[in-house]
Design an enzyme around this catalytic site. Structure first.
Site, PDB file in Angstrom:
ATOM      1  N   ASP A 111       0.821  -1.205   0.000  1.00 32.63           N
ATOM      2  CA  ASP A 111       0.000   0.000   0.000  1.00 32.63           C
ATOM      3  C   ASP A 111       0.857   1.259   0.000  1.00 32.63           C
ATOM      4  O   ASP A 111       0.552   2.239  -0.702  1.00 32.63           O
ATOM      5  CB  ASP A 111      -0.945  -0.006   1.202  1.00 32.63           C
ATOM      6  CG  ASP A 111      -0.245  -0.239   2.541  1.00 32.63           C
ATOM      7  OD1 ASP A 111       0.932  -0.672   2.547  1.00 32.63           O
ATOM      8  OD2 ASP A 111      -0.885  -0.007   3.582  1.00 32.63           O
ATOM      9  N   ARG A 112       1.964   1.247   0.728  1.00 30.68           N
ATOM     10  CA  ARG A 112       2.835   2.415   0.796  1.00 30.68           C
ATOM     11  C   ARG A 112       3.565   2.635  -0.526  1.00 30.68           C
ATOM     12  O   ARG A 112       3.727   3.779  -0.964  1.00 30.68           O
ATOM     13  CB  ARG A 112       3.824   2.253   1.944  1.00 30.68           C
ATOM     14  CG  ARG A 112       3.125   2.085   3.291  1.00 30.68           C
ATOM     15  CD  ARG A 112       4.077   1.790   4.409  1.00 30.68           C
ATOM     16  NE  ARG A 112       4.847   2.961   4.778  1.00 30.68           N
ATOM     17  CZ  ARG A 112       5.825   2.948   5.688  1.00 30.68           C
ATOM     18  NH1 ARG A 112       6.129   1.803   6.296  1.00 30.68           N
ATOM     19  NH2 ARG A 112       6.476   4.054   5.979  1.00 30.68           N
TER      20      ARG A 112
END
Length: 261
Positions: A111-112
């Protein structure tokens, strides 16, 4: 259309994205690695129909996950119910394709990484992306799009859960801005609201200030995640709110994969 799936620690978000990268529908379900492809399908196909879509409208699937055990059933969902192999963010042909200037690049959460890709595609210059999820993460990328590192802090819900669990006499409260700007609480509930809300604002502002000093150049601060708008009204730490940054990043990665020769 593209079915973009963001499988986080708390929720799995499904979004239907058209060719212009506009989000046509968005649904979420609690993350449960035991949930089967059939269970996902019963739930998702009904929601698609309620919005006027059919299974055949989905022509591609891409998944980003920080829950490895959830991946297999999402892949089966794509194959069995949408007739396509899911692209997995971070794996060929949708590798990150950005420099990871950190000590342990393999440990960067999907996600990052996706947020960083989206932020750099949408905004120029040095960036700080703050994502309010199960954890609150601060990610720094430079003007060339290289990921430089960041910060992981407990999410506000985790902080509140830990407080209420550890202190027997404290009640569970809603996460919301206090009724007044005073930081002198006159009762237990008000004091908890102040501690959770203004304490979190202080953490955000303090960490952003430290990150900006360390970068040493003008930085754009982008906030994303469901609670970003809750804090926006009482801090000027954010320059931009991008509520669907992860979904936008998945759509960008999908498009880039299909533009490859």
């Amino acid at each position: 259309m593209l079915l973009a799936i963001d499988a986080g620690n708390t929720n799995v978000v499904f979004a239907l994205v058209d060719d212009s990268r506009a989000i046509r529908g968005r649904w979420r379900i609690a993350t449960d690695p035991r949930r089967t492809a059939d269970e996902y399908a019963v739930w998702l196909v009904q929601l698609l129909a309620l919005e006027g879509f059919e299974r055949s409208d989905v022509t591609g699937v891409i998944v980003a996950t920080v829950v490895p055990r959830a991946l297999h059933n999402l892949q089966v969902l794509a194959q069995k119910y949408f007739g396509t192999d899911a692209l997995i963010a971070g794996r060929a042909p949708v590798e990150w394709r950005m420099a990871l200037d950190v000590d342990e690049p393999q440990s960067l959460g999907a996600d990052r990484a996706v947020n960083t890709i989206a932020a750099h595609a949408l905004h120029p210059g040095d960036l700080i992306v703050i994502d309010f999820g199960t954890a609150t993460t601060f990610d720094v990328s430079d003007f060339q799009g290289a990921y430089k590192g960041g910060i992981i802090a407990p999410g506000i819900n985790l902080s509140l859960d830990a407080l209420v669990t550890a202190a027997a006499k404290l009640p569970r409260i809603a996460i919301e801005a206090p009724a007044t700007p005073s930081v002198v609480g006159r009762n237990t509930v008000d004091q908890m609201h102040i501690g959770i809300y203004w304490g979190y604002i202080a953490m955000i502002e303090g960490l952003v200030a430290r990150l900006k000093r360390e970068v040493g150049r003008p930085v754009t601060v982008i906030a994303t995640g469901g609670l970003a708008t809750l804090f926006e009204q009482h801090t000027d730490a954010f320059d931009i709110i991008e509520p669907d940054l992860t979904i936008q990043g998945l759509a960008i990665m999908h498009d880039r994969a299909h533009m490859m020769p």
